[in-house]
Design a protein around this motif. Structure first.
Motif, PDB file in Angstrom:
ATOM      1  N   GLN A   1       0.845  -1.192   0.000  1.00 15.20           N
ATOM      2  CA  GLN A   1       0.000   0.000   0.000  1.00 15.20           C
ATOM      3  C   GLN A   1       0.883   1.245   0.000  1.00 15.20           C
ATOM      4  OE1 GLN A   1      -2.736   0.088   3.255  1.00 15.20           O
ATOM      5  NE2 GLN A   1      -3.901   1.786   2.416  1.00 15.20           N
ATOM      6  N   GLY A   2       0.453   2.253  -0.713  1.00 12.75           N
ATOM      7  CA  GLY A   2       1.195   3.501  -0.766  1.00 12.75           C
ATOM      8  C   GLY A   2       0.270   4.689  -0.635  1.00 12.75           C
ATOM      9  N   SER A   3       0.878   5.843  -0.427  1.00 11.78           N
ATOM     10  CA  SER A   3       0.112   7.083  -0.271  1.00 11.78           C
ATOM     11  C   SER A   3       0.247   7.985  -1.492  1.00 11.78           C
ATOM     12  CB  SER A   3       0.616   7.842   0.956  1.00 11.78           C
ATOM     13  OG  SER A   3       1.937   8.319   0.716  1.00 11.78           O
ATOM     14  N   GLY A   4       1.090   7.580  -2.441  1.00 13.26           N
ATOM     15  CA  GLY A   4       1.359   8.421  -3.601  1.00 13.26           C
ATOM     16  C   GLY A   4       2.667   9.189  -3.488  1.00 13.26           C
ATOM     17  N   ASN A   5       3.326   9.131  -2.315  1.00 19.50           N
ATOM     18  CA  ASN A   5       4.626   9.768  -2.122  1.00 19.50           C
ATOM     19  C   ASN A   5       5.670   8.654  -2.099  1.00 19.50           C
ATOM     20  OD1 ASN A   5       7.027  10.719  -0.786  1.00 19.50           O
ATOM     21  ND2 ASN A   5       5.866  12.504  -0.103  1.00 19.50           N
ATOM     22  N   LEU A   6       6.344   8.456  -3.228  1.00 12.88           N
ATOM     23  CA  LEU A   6       7.240   7.309  -3.397  1.00 12.88           C
ATOM     24  C   LEU A   6       8.356   7.272  -2.360  1.00 12.88           C
ATOM     25  CD1 LEU A   6       8.081   4.807  -4.964  1.00 12.88           C
ATOM     26  CD2 LEU A   6       9.280   6.304  -6.580  1.00 12.88           C
ATOM     27  N   GLN A   7       8.983   8.403  -2.112  1.00  9.64           N
ATOM     28  CA  GLN A   7      10.101   8.423  -1.160  1.00  9.64           C
ATOM     29  C   GLN A   7       9.631   8.051   0.246  1.00  9.64           C
ATOM     30  OE1 GLN A   7      12.393  12.003  -1.312  1.00  9.64           O
ATOM     31  NE2 GLN A   7      13.890  11.291   0.152  1.00  9.64           N
ATOM     32  N   ARG A   8       8.566   8.670   0.699  1.00  7.64           N
ATOM     33  CA  ARG A   8       8.047   8.381   2.042  1.00  7.64           C
ATOM     34  C   ARG A   8       7.535   6.936   2.139  1.00  7.64           C
ATOM     35  NH1 ARG A   8       4.334  12.560   3.043  1.00  7.64           N
ATOM     36  NH2 ARG A   8       2.790  11.362   1.912  1.00  7.64           N
ATOM     37  N   ASP A   9       6.829   6.485   1.106  1.00  7.02           N
ATOM     38  CA  ASP A   9       6.299   5.123   1.113  1.00  7.02           C
ATOM     39  C   ASP A   9       7.422   4.086   1.120  1.00  7.02           C
ATOM     40  OD1 ASP A   9       3.749   6.173   1.093  1.00  7.02           O
ATOM     41  OD2 ASP A   9       3.460   5.884  -1.066  1.00  7.02           O
TER      42      ASP A   9
ATOM     43  N   ALA B   1      19.432  -5.568  -2.195  1.00  8.69           N
ATOM     44  CA  ALA B   1      19.143  -4.447  -3.090  1.00  8.69           C
ATOM     45  C   ALA B   1      17.630  -4.270  -3.061  1.00  8.69           C
ATOM     46  CB  ALA B   1      19.632  -4.753  -4.499  1.00  8.69           C
ATOM     47  N   PHE B   2      17.185  -3.149  -2.523  1.00  4.38           N
ATOM     48  CA  PHE B   2      15.759  -2.896  -2.273  1.00  4.38           C
ATOM     49  C   PHE B   2      15.302  -1.761  -3.179  1.00  4.38           C
ATOM     50  CE2 PHE B   2      12.213  -1.001  -0.027  1.00  4.38           C
ATOM     51  CZ  PHE B   2      11.525  -2.096   0.481  1.00  4.38           C
ATOM     52  N   SER B   3      14.401  -2.059  -4.114  1.00  6.41           N
ATOM     53  CA  SER B   3      13.972  -1.066  -5.104  1.00  6.41           C
ATOM     54  C   SER B   3      12.462  -0.923  -5.097  1.00  6.41           C
ATOM     55  CB  SER B   3      14.422  -1.502  -6.501  1.00  6.41           C
ATOM     56  OG  SER B   3      15.812  -1.680  -6.541  1.00  6.41           O
ATOM     57  N   THR B   4      11.995   0.284  -5.398  1.00  3.83           N
ATOM     58  CA  THR B   4      10.562   0.557  -5.449  1.00  3.83           C
ATOM     59  C   THR B   4      10.239   1.480  -6.606  1.00  3.83           C
ATOM     60  OG1 THR B   4      10.779   2.473  -3.989  1.00  3.83           O
ATOM     61  CG2 THR B   4      10.238   0.367  -2.932  1.00  3.83           C
ATOM     62  N   THR B   5       9.002   1.391  -7.060  1.00  2.00           N
ATOM     63  CA  THR B   5       8.425   2.362  -7.970  1.00  2.00           C
ATOM     64  C   THR B   5       6.943   2.443  -7.665  1.00  2.00           C
ATOM     65  OG1 THR B   5       8.368   3.175 -10.252  1.00  2.00           O
ATOM     66  CG2 THR B   5       7.902   0.831  -9.932  1.00  2.00           C
ATOM     67  N   GLN B   6       6.330   3.501  -8.137  1.00  2.00           N
ATOM     68  CA  GLN B   6       4.920   3.730  -7.840  1.00  2.00           C
ATOM     69  C   GLN B   6       4.052   3.202  -8.974  1.00  2.00           C
ATOM     70  OE1 GLN B   6       4.348   7.686  -6.530  1.00  2.00           O
ATOM     71  NE2 GLN B   6       2.149   7.505  -6.380  1.00  2.00           N
ATOM     72  N   LEU B   7       2.943   2.570  -8.600  1.00  2.00           N
ATOM     73  CA  LEU B   7       1.959   2.132  -9.582  1.00  2.00           C
ATOM     74  C   LEU B   7       0.907   3.226  -9.762  1.00  2.00           C
ATOM     75  CD1 LEU B   7       1.579  -1.582  -8.453  1.00  2.00           C
ATOM     76  CD2 LEU B   7       3.039  -0.640 -10.259  1.00  2.00           C
ATOM     77  N   ARG B   8       0.093   3.110 -10.812  1.00  2.00           N
ATOM     78  CA  ARG B   8      -0.880   4.154 -11.127  1.00  2.00           C
ATOM     79  C   ARG B   8      -1.852   4.430  -9.994  1.00  2.00           C
ATOM     80  NH1 ARG B   8      -3.358   2.635 -16.644  1.00  2.00           N
ATOM     81  NH2 ARG B   8      -1.455   1.628 -17.264  1.00  2.00           N
ATOM     82  N   ASP B   9      -2.192   3.388  -9.213  1.00  2.00           N
ATOM     83  CA  ASP B   9      -3.158   3.573  -8.123  1.00  2.00           C
ATOM     84  C   ASP B   9      -2.510   4.108  -6.846  1.00  2.00           C
ATOM     85  OD1 ASP B   9      -1.791   1.393  -7.083  1.00  2.00           O
ATOM     86  OD2 ASP B   9      -3.545   0.072  -7.031  1.00  2.00           O
ATOM     87  N   GLY B  10      -1.202   4.441  -6.902  1.00  2.00           N
ATOM     88  CA  GLY B  10      -0.501   4.978  -5.736  1.00  2.00           C
ATOM     89  C   GLY B  10       0.181   3.928  -4.896  1.00  2.00           C
TER      90      GLY B  10
END
Length: 132
Positions: A33-41, A91-100
């Motif tokens: 789950q994310g809030s739309g703020n990639l760095q914070r999430d 190595a821990f990587s993330t990106t945001q999906l369209r729904d946040g």
């Protein structure tokens, strides 16, 4: 974090007595789950993972990276494997999906073997196909 899928070679994936799973080498991909703020999430997800992995430590700051052709972040974490009791590099990587929500790609290898695995982990996170 929601359950993800883990890719690990033979002999690198373990299921504990309590139903938990561990892997010593491999890649895990999942959605959280994310809030739309990639760095914070991303930081929140690292914190959530560290609650079940008390030896988990962030080694580098978040670095901008290509994850599945999208803007994302990668950081390096360290941990002590509950399976081998050896240090491991993550190595821990993330990106945001369209729904946040957050797509995460986690590459795990023993610290001593990390230079062998890092190029493969980079190729996986850059080439993962995202359809959202």
């Amino acid at each position: 974090a929601k359950d993800g899928v883990t890719y690990a070679p033979d002999g690198a994936f373990f299921r504990g007595d309590n139903g938990s799973t561990e892997f010593t080498h491999g890649v895990q991909i999942g959605v959280a789950q994310g809030s739309g703020n990639l760095q914070r999430d991303t930081q929140r997800l690292i914190t959530a993972f560290s609650q079940s992995n008390p030896n988990l430590r962030q080694q580098t700051s978040l670095q901008r990276d290509n994850v599945g052709g999208r803007n994302g972040y990668t950081t390096i974490l360290s941990n002590v494997s509950s399976v081998t009791a050896q240090r491991e590099r993550i190595a821990f990587s993330t990106t945001q999906l369209r729904d946040g929500s957050l797509l995460y790609v986690v590459g795990v290898a023993p610290q001593a073997e990390s230079q062998t695995y890092d190029p493969a982990f980079r190729r996986v996170r850059q080439s993962v196909q995202i359809r959202d």
